[in-house]
Design a protein around this motif. Structure first.
Motif, PDB file in Angstrom:
ATOM      1  N   ASP A  98      68.700  83.236  33.407  1.00 24.75           N
ATOM      2  CA  ASP A  98      68.429  84.108  32.277  1.00 24.75           C
ATOM      3  C   ASP A  98      66.995  84.595  32.428  1.00 24.75           C
ATOM      4  N   THR A  99      66.799  85.890  32.488  1.00 25.58           N
ATOM      5  CA  THR A  99      65.449  86.422  32.697  1.00 25.58           C
ATOM      6  C   THR A  99      64.832  86.935  31.396  1.00 25.58           C
ATOM      7  N   ARG A 100      65.359  86.485  30.268  1.00 33.24           N
ATOM      8  CA  ARG A 100      64.763  86.880  28.994  1.00 33.24           C
ATOM      9  C   ARG A 100      63.425  86.171  28.821  1.00 33.24           C
ATOM     10  N   PRO A 156      60.579  83.936  27.062  1.00 31.09           N
ATOM     11  CA  PRO A 156      60.742  82.657  26.364  1.00 31.09           C
ATOM     12  C   PRO A 156      60.711  82.854  24.853  1.00 31.09           C
ATOM     13  N   SER A 157      61.303  81.914  24.173  1.00 30.74           N
ATOM     14  CA  SER A 157      61.284  81.944  22.718  1.00 30.74           C
ATOM     15  C   SER A 157      59.888  81.613  22.215  1.00 30.74           C
ATOM     16  N   SER A 196      64.679  75.691  26.548  1.00 30.21           N
ATOM     17  CA  SER A 196      64.537  77.081  26.983  1.00 30.21           C
ATOM     18  C   SER A 196      64.454  77.172  28.505  1.00 30.21           C
ATOM     19  N   GLN A 250      67.713  76.529  30.204  1.00 30.93           N
ATOM     20  CA  GLN A 250      68.609  77.681  30.097  1.00 30.93           C
ATOM     21  C   GLN A 250      68.261  78.740  31.133  1.00 30.93           C
ATOM     22  N   ARG A 252      65.481  80.540  31.110  1.00 35.46           N
ATOM     23  CA  ARG A 252      64.600  81.592  30.584  1.00 35.46           C
ATOM     24  C   ARG A 252      63.262  81.532  31.291  1.00 35.46           C
ATOM     25  N   THR A 262      60.531  91.529  33.056  1.00 33.02           N
ATOM     26  CA  THR A 262      61.977  91.457  32.875  1.00 33.02           C
ATOM     27  C   THR A 262      62.659  92.816  33.002  1.00 33.02           C
TER      28      THR A 262
END
Length: 163
Positions: free
Chosen positions: A3-5, A7-8, A78, A81, A83, A159
């Motif tokens: 997942d390249t979103r 980080p939260s 995170s 996952q 990220r 991203t």
């Protein structure tokens, strides 16, 4: 697939809240001994009063520890996952922002609304120290937010798909 979103922001914010609480508790309660958690309502000049304040400080430290643990756990989740890891601006900005939020919320609720303590109970709780604490918190929030936004922009550029 990773997942390249970005980080939260929640883990860094929670870490900032908890670490800001630790700075307050360790420096102001323990090292400088300017106040304790309930020193505005319970005296610290008797053994019984100091014991009660120390227990309240302990519960306060448990709460700050739980915030740090929650932030750390969410950070690992995170990363697991897939990220992106936060860059320094993103992460440090959120730490400072969270610390500032801690100061402002704690300063308004504990110092002003509830009066359970003031920044300098050892001086009788002059308002100038409480106001300075709030200003410092607001400056941490503003600086932290600007730093976080800079880091977020950098992460978002990473991203975007290459054309």
């Amino acid at each position: 697939m990773a997942d390249t979103r970005a980080p939260s922001p929640l883990p860094g914010f929670l870490l900032g809240l908890g670490l800001g609480g630790f700075v307050d508790g360790i420096v102001l309660h323990e090292i400088l001994q300017w106040h304790h958690m309930i020193s505005g309502t319970e005296p610290t000049d008797t053994v019984a009063g100091l014991e009660l304040n120390t227990v309240a400080d302990g519960f306060f430290h448990v709460a700050t520890w739980l915030l740090v643990m929650a932030g750390t756990t969410l950070l690992v989740v995170s990363w697991r996952q897939g990220r992106l890891a936060p860059n320094w601006s993103f992460h440090l900005g959120l730490l400072l922002f969270g610390w500032g939020v801690f100061n402002v919320v704690e300063g308004v609720i504990d110092h002003q609304l509830l009066g359970v303590h003031h920044v300098r109970d050892d001086l009788g709780g002059p308002l100038s120290w409480d106001i300075g604490f709030l200003i410092f918190g607001a400056l941490l929030m503003a600086g932290g937010w600007l730093l976080y936004r800079r880091g977020l922009r950098s992460l978002l550029q990473r991203t975007e798909p290459v054309r």
